[in-house]
Design a protein around this motif. Structure first.
Motif, PDB file in Angstrom:
ATOM      1  N   ARG A  98      55.611  69.093 130.448  1.00  0.00           N
ATOM      2  CA  ARG A  98      54.521  68.491 131.216  1.00  0.00           C
ATOM      3  C   ARG A  98      53.282  69.392 131.193  1.00  0.00           C
ATOM      4  O   ARG A  98      53.395  70.619 131.219  1.00  0.00           O
ATOM      5  CB  ARG A  98      54.956  68.289 132.668  1.00  0.00           C
ATOM      6  CG  ARG A  98      56.183  67.428 132.851  1.00  0.00           C
ATOM      7  CD  ARG A  98      55.984  65.990 132.577  1.00  0.00           C
ATOM      8  NE  ARG A  98      54.901  65.390 133.311  1.00  0.00           N
ATOM      9  CZ  ARG A  98      54.725  64.059 133.394  1.00  0.00           C
ATOM     10  NH1 ARG A  98      55.573  63.221 132.811  1.00  0.00           N
ATOM     11  NH2 ARG A  98      53.717  63.572 134.058  1.00  0.00           N
TER      12      ARG A  98
ATOM     13  N   ASP B  72      67.356  62.900 119.883  1.00  0.00           N
ATOM     14  CA  ASP B  72      66.616  63.528 120.990  1.00  0.00           C
ATOM     15  C   ASP B  72      65.557  62.505 121.380  1.00  0.00           C
ATOM     16  O   ASP B  72      64.538  62.365 120.720  1.00  0.00           O
ATOM     17  CB  ASP B  72      66.001  64.836 120.476  1.00  0.00           C
ATOM     18  CG  ASP B  72      65.103  65.519 121.496  1.00  0.00           C
ATOM     19  OD1 ASP B  72      64.834  64.942 122.561  1.00  0.00           O
ATOM     20  OD2 ASP B  72      64.652  66.646 121.201  1.00  0.00           O
ATOM     21  N   THR B  73      65.838  61.768 122.455  1.00  0.00           N
ATOM     22  CA  THR B  73      65.010  60.610 122.800  1.00  0.00           C
ATOM     23  C   THR B  73      63.955  60.968 123.835  1.00  0.00           C
ATOM     24  O   THR B  73      64.271  61.307 124.956  1.00  0.00           O
ATOM     25  CB  THR B  73      65.889  59.478 123.372  1.00  0.00           C
ATOM     26  OG1 THR B  73      66.472  59.911 124.614  1.00  0.00           O
ATOM     27  CG2 THR B  73      67.014  59.103 122.410  1.00  0.00           C
TER      28      THR B  73
ATOM     29  N   GLN C 280      59.876  57.918 129.221  1.00  0.00           N
ATOM     30  CA  GLN C 280      59.568  58.125 130.638  1.00  0.00           C
ATOM     31  C   GLN C 280      59.895  56.874 131.442  1.00  0.00           C
ATOM     32  O   GLN C 280      60.021  55.784 130.873  1.00  0.00           O
ATOM     33  CB  GLN C 280      58.060  58.384 130.807  1.00  0.00           C
ATOM     34  CG  GLN C 280      57.487  59.414 129.882  1.00  0.00           C
ATOM     35  CD  GLN C 280      55.986  59.542 130.048  1.00  0.00           C
ATOM     36  OE1 GLN C 280      55.223  58.620 129.764  1.00  0.00           O
ATOM     37  NE2 GLN C 280      55.540  60.702 130.515  1.00  0.00           N
ATOM     38  N   THR C 281      59.962  57.044 132.755  1.00  0.00           N
ATOM     39  CA  THR C 281      60.146  55.894 133.643  1.00  0.00           C
ATOM     40  C   THR C 281      59.088  54.836 133.312  1.00  0.00           C
ATOM     41  O   THR C 281      59.368  53.641 133.256  1.00  0.00           O
ATOM     42  CB  THR C 281      59.983  56.337 135.111  1.00  0.00           C
ATOM     43  OG1 THR C 281      60.894  57.411 135.350  1.00  0.00           O
ATOM     44  CG2 THR C 281      60.272  55.198 136.070  1.00  0.00           C
TER      45      THR C 281
ATOM     46  N   ARG D 174      62.640  64.485 137.712  1.00  0.00           N
ATOM     47  CA  ARG D 174      61.202  64.673 137.878  1.00  0.00           C
ATOM     48  C   ARG D 174      60.871  64.950 139.317  1.00  0.00           C
ATOM     49  O   ARG D 174      61.187  64.157 140.190  1.00  0.00           O
ATOM     50  CB  ARG D 174      60.517  63.381 137.479  1.00  0.00           C
ATOM     51  CG  ARG D 174      59.752  63.487 136.227  1.00  0.00           C
ATOM     52  CD  ARG D 174      59.329  62.124 135.810  1.00  0.00           C
ATOM     53  NE  ARG D 174      58.003  61.826 136.319  1.00  0.00           N
ATOM     54  CZ  ARG D 174      57.258  60.840 135.831  1.00  0.00           C
ATOM     55  NH1 ARG D 174      57.742  60.096 134.858  1.00  0.00           N
ATOM     56  NH2 ARG D 174      56.072  60.607 136.317  1.00  0.00           N
TER      57      ARG D 174
ATOM     58  N   GLY E 221      65.523  63.463 128.812  1.00  0.00           N
ATOM     59  CA  GLY E 221      65.122  63.944 130.133  1.00  0.00           C
ATOM     60  C   GLY E 221      64.275  65.182 130.125  1.00  0.00           C
ATOM     61  O   GLY E 221      63.510  65.419 131.043  1.00  0.00           O
ATOM     62  N   GLU E 222      64.405  66.009 129.106  1.00  0.00           N
ATOM     63  CA  GLU E 222      63.674  67.273 129.050  1.00  0.00           C
ATOM     64  C   GLU E 222      63.802  67.808 127.634  1.00  0.00           C
ATOM     65  O   GLU E 222      64.661  67.359 126.871  1.00  0.00           O
ATOM     66  CB  GLU E 222      64.284  68.273 130.040  1.00  0.00           C
ATOM     67  CG  GLU E 222      65.763  68.277 129.901  1.00  0.00           C
ATOM     68  CD  GLU E 222      66.508  69.282 130.745  1.00  0.00           C
ATOM     69  OE1 GLU E 222      65.965  70.358 131.006  1.00  0.00           O
ATOM     70  OE2 GLU E 222      67.654  68.992 131.067  1.00  0.00           O
ATOM     71  N   PRO E 223      62.962  68.764 127.306  1.00  0.00           N
ATOM     72  CA  PRO E 223      63.080  69.332 125.965  1.00  0.00           C
ATOM     73  C   PRO E 223      64.437  70.016 125.803  1.00  0.00           C
ATOM     74  O   PRO E 223      64.934  70.638 126.740  1.00  0.00           O
ATOM     75  CB  PRO E 223      61.952  70.364 125.919  1.00  0.00           C
ATOM     76  CG  PRO E 223      60.990  69.964 126.998  1.00  0.00           C
ATOM     77  CD  PRO E 223      61.834  69.341 128.068  1.00  0.00           C
TER      78      PRO E 223
ATOM     79  N   ASP F  92      52.497  64.664 129.047  1.00  0.00           N
ATOM     80  CA  ASP F  92      53.252  65.657 128.275  1.00  0.00           C
ATOM     81  C   ASP F  92      52.384  66.300 127.200  1.00  0.00           C
ATOM     82  O   ASP F  92      51.500  65.664 126.631  1.00  0.00           O
ATOM     83  CB  ASP F  92      54.454  64.996 127.575  1.00  0.00           C
ATOM     84  CG  ASP F  92      55.628  64.801 128.521  1.00  0.00           C
ATOM     85  OD1 ASP F  92      55.896  65.713 129.317  1.00  0.00           O
ATOM     86  OD2 ASP F  92      56.269  63.743 128.459  1.00  0.00           O
TER      87      ASP F  92
END
Ligand code: 7RM
Length: 630
Positions: A499, A394-395, A398-399, A510, A370-372, A484
């Motif tokens: 981003r 750590d995946t 994005q949608t 987001r 979801g985020e860093p 990104d």
């Protein structure tokens, strides 16, 4: 489907997937049930863009998630539902039970006239019925659009209208922690503005009083009454739409990202199995809501396609106390745990005492999305949750990508804290510079793009293919642009830096700056607004709004409250700005463009070096804003 079990094997598979992508993905696709096999594996160009995977094939997602497992896993648990209140009893559904519920609901959908291609909106809390509704839609060929139950009525009606849904599926109410949310009431408000909706199916979850509109609203139990627990799944064309999911961009209204039947199925199944190194009979717990893409791909579809046991948790991490996630892990003997960095950072602030009485020894793999994730949080997670025994994946995805693109493969890829590490097989990332040239070699940084299609990628924005092209395929010709920024270190490992556009990531949600600005502008005293993100210890990013108002504001505090309330009403409470500064003017160029770079610096609290301000129409406003910064 074959699982990657060593780093050498990963490297071989990766090479194979780049050299012979069609052969590679055809092999992966071999493990699914196809009513009809494909004519061609891949047909594509990134100029229109047009991407077709497994064209000519026919399949059904629901059949692959359910029917396929009945022979060997009928009595295995498919879904464990953990309620908000730990004192209530949890529910579990075996694959057989889930199959029957889905068939019954699919028959109910058909009975009220839902057929292939119809759009159905799902506005449900985290209860098994959300998964049942999604799978039933997939089964009859209807296109679901799940709207996160934290969205407001106007966000709900916007989405329903944008893709012209015929049916809404909701529930009476839900508790999140101690807070009650009257979903049906919110839905009723939305339904005042949605002429296309013919029916609303209501699941009675909390016995909360609701208004049922004669002829339109139907209780879930009435809808499924007399419906058979058998249903033949529709054979869908490979490129038929499976679902639409709205996501925010830097400009304009949220985009209806469209995913299709075959490619998405193959991709999420493959990535679930490999990224998490899933082993038969393991319990998988993804804390994301089904209203976000992570819930679609790795709470519902990915696990069920692999015959896994998936945990669906209705509550929140800090109710009844800050150890709730670990209670759930302990109670259900979770083997794989997947959450967002923001949750980790927030739990971190409450110390380590909560771990004392919890048995987390069942855990084998941890994930984030979801985020860093910052290194500090990574180590805290590794130490306190994983007891230094569990790999962290750590995946990054994005949608729009449907599934994970860059991530370690658990127990295979050597880890590096805070790095998404390496691309999965089939994924070809590149870094581009401002002028669109590929940056080769290592120890470099640029804008992250993907140069070749993968099966799980979005095919279009519903109803606006031109916008799809504009947003993702026009910045750089012949590349998919992710939005990104990314660093590739000396070992060729990828680290997502965040981003590079005006999308803000608040607690892994987001949010488009434009959407928040539009909502704030609705306030009668507001003339103009600029919203930017700033670093926030827990949320990753917070929202900072600079607002110009008419007249003299005497009570700034109540104005701020009112603005917050409008944002909650227009979008949802999660988009409420953290800071609102009333300003006399905004830094604009002579052509009238707001210089967000300057506002970002001020929001960050870094006003020492604002860069070149000579192109500003009125440099004095910068001084005023600096003086009043929060
Ligand atoms: C799955 C999801 C997508 C945006 C994406 C990134 C950020 C997601 C990571 C990440 C760093 C990660 N879909 N993002 N995962 N940044 N490391 N592992 O979150 O559409 O809601 O958001 O989230 O900026 O573009 S999303």
């Amino acid at each position: 489907m074959q699982q990657i079990s060593s780093f050498e094997q990963y490297q071989q598979q990766y090479k194979h997937s780049v050299e012979k992508p069609e052969e590679f993905w055809a092999e992966v696709a071999g493990s699914f049930v196809w009513t009809k096999k494909w004519d061609t594996v891949l047909d594509w160009n990134f100029t229109e863009p047009k991407v077709k995977w497994f064209d000519g094939a026919q399949c059904n997602m629901s059949e692959n998630c359910l029917d396929r497992h009945l022979e060997t896993k009928a009595n295995q648990t498919a879904i464990i539902w953990e309620p908000n209140n730990p004192n209530e009893t949890f529910r579990s559904l075996t694959y057989k039970e889930l199959y029957e519920e889905v068939c019954r609901f699919a028959n109910a959908l058909k009975k009220i006239g839902i057929t292939r291609g119809d759009r159905v909106c799902i506005y449900l809390p985290m209860i098994p019925e959300a998964a049942i509704a999604m799978l039933a839609c997939a089964r009859v060929g209807a296109v679901h659009t799940v709207v996160f139950a934290g969205f407001s009525s106007s966000s709900l009606s916007d989405r329903i209208n944008d893709c012209d849904c015929k049916l809404l599926i909701t529930a009476d109410a839900v508790y999140r922690g101690e807070k009650k949310i009257d979903l049906k009431k919110i839905a009723d408000d939305a339904l005042l503005q949605t002429p296309g909706i013919k029916n609303c199916i209501v699941y009675n979850h909390r016995d909360s009083p609701v208004l049922m509109m004669e002829g339109r609203d139907i209780w879930w139990t009435d809808a499924v009454k007399d419906c058979s627990a058998e249903n033949v799944a529709e054979a869908m064309q490979a490129e038929d739409p499976l679902f639409i999911l709205y996501t925010s961009g830097s400009t304009g209204k949220p985009k209806g990202i469209l995913h299709t039947a075959a490619g998405y199925m193959v991709y999420v199944a493959y990535t679930f199995l490999n990224v998490f190194n899933y082993r038969d009979k393991e319990v998988f717990f993804c804390t994301a809501d089904v209203g976000w893409v992570t819930g679609h791909s790795y709470l519902v579809y990915g696990p069920l396609l692999n015959g896994a046991t998936t945990v669906m948790f209705e509550g929140i991490p800090n109710y009844p106390d800050h150890g709730r996630f670990w209670d759930v892990v302990d109670k259900h003997k979770v083997n794989i745990f997947y959450t967002a960095p923001t949750a980790i950072r927030s739990l971190e602030t409450y110390g380590e005492a909560v771990f004392k009485s919890k048995d987390l020894s069942s855990l084998r793999v941890l994930g984030t999305v979801g985020e860093p994730i910052n290194e500090e949080a990574w180590h805290w997670y590794h130490r306190n949750v994983g007891k230094e025994n569990c790999p962290i994946v750590d995946t990054w995805w994005q949608t729009e990508t449907g599934g994970v693109l860059i991530s370690p493969i658990a127990n295979v890829t050597p880890l590096k804290p805070a790095f998404a590490t390496l691309p999965l097989p089939g994924v070809q990332p590149v870094l581009l510079n401002e002028t669109g040239e590929e940056i080769h070699g290592n120890d470099v940084q640029g804008n992250l793009c993907i140069r070749f299609p993968w099966p799980g990628m979005a095919r279009t924005i519903y109803g606006d293919h031109n916008r799809f092209h504009q947003t993702y395929f026009s910045t750089y010709k012949n590349y998919y642009f992710t939005g990104d920024g990314c660093r590739r270190d000396e070992d060729g490992y990828y680290r997502i830096t965040g981003r590079v556009d005006d999308v803000i990531n608040v607690s892994g949600h987001r949010i488009g700056t434009g959407e928040v600005e539009d909502a704030i502008d609705e306030h009668s005293l507001v003339i103009e607004t600029a919203v930017v993100g700033y670093p926030h210890d827990i949320k990753g990013q917070g929202l900072y709004a600079f607002v110009i108002c008419t007249g003299t504001i005497t009570d700034e505090e109540s104005l701020r409250k009112e603005i917050g309330k409008i944002v909650a009403e227009k979008i949802g409470a999660f988009a409420r700005p953290d800071k609102i500064q009333i300003v006399a003017g905004l830094p604009k160029t002579r052509s009238g463009k707001i210089m967000r770079r300057i506002l970002r610096k001020i929001a960050e609290g870094d006003t020492s070096n604002l860069g070149d301000t000579t192109t500003l129409l009125d440099p004095a406003v910068v001084e005023q804003i600096k003086a009043g910064a929060l």
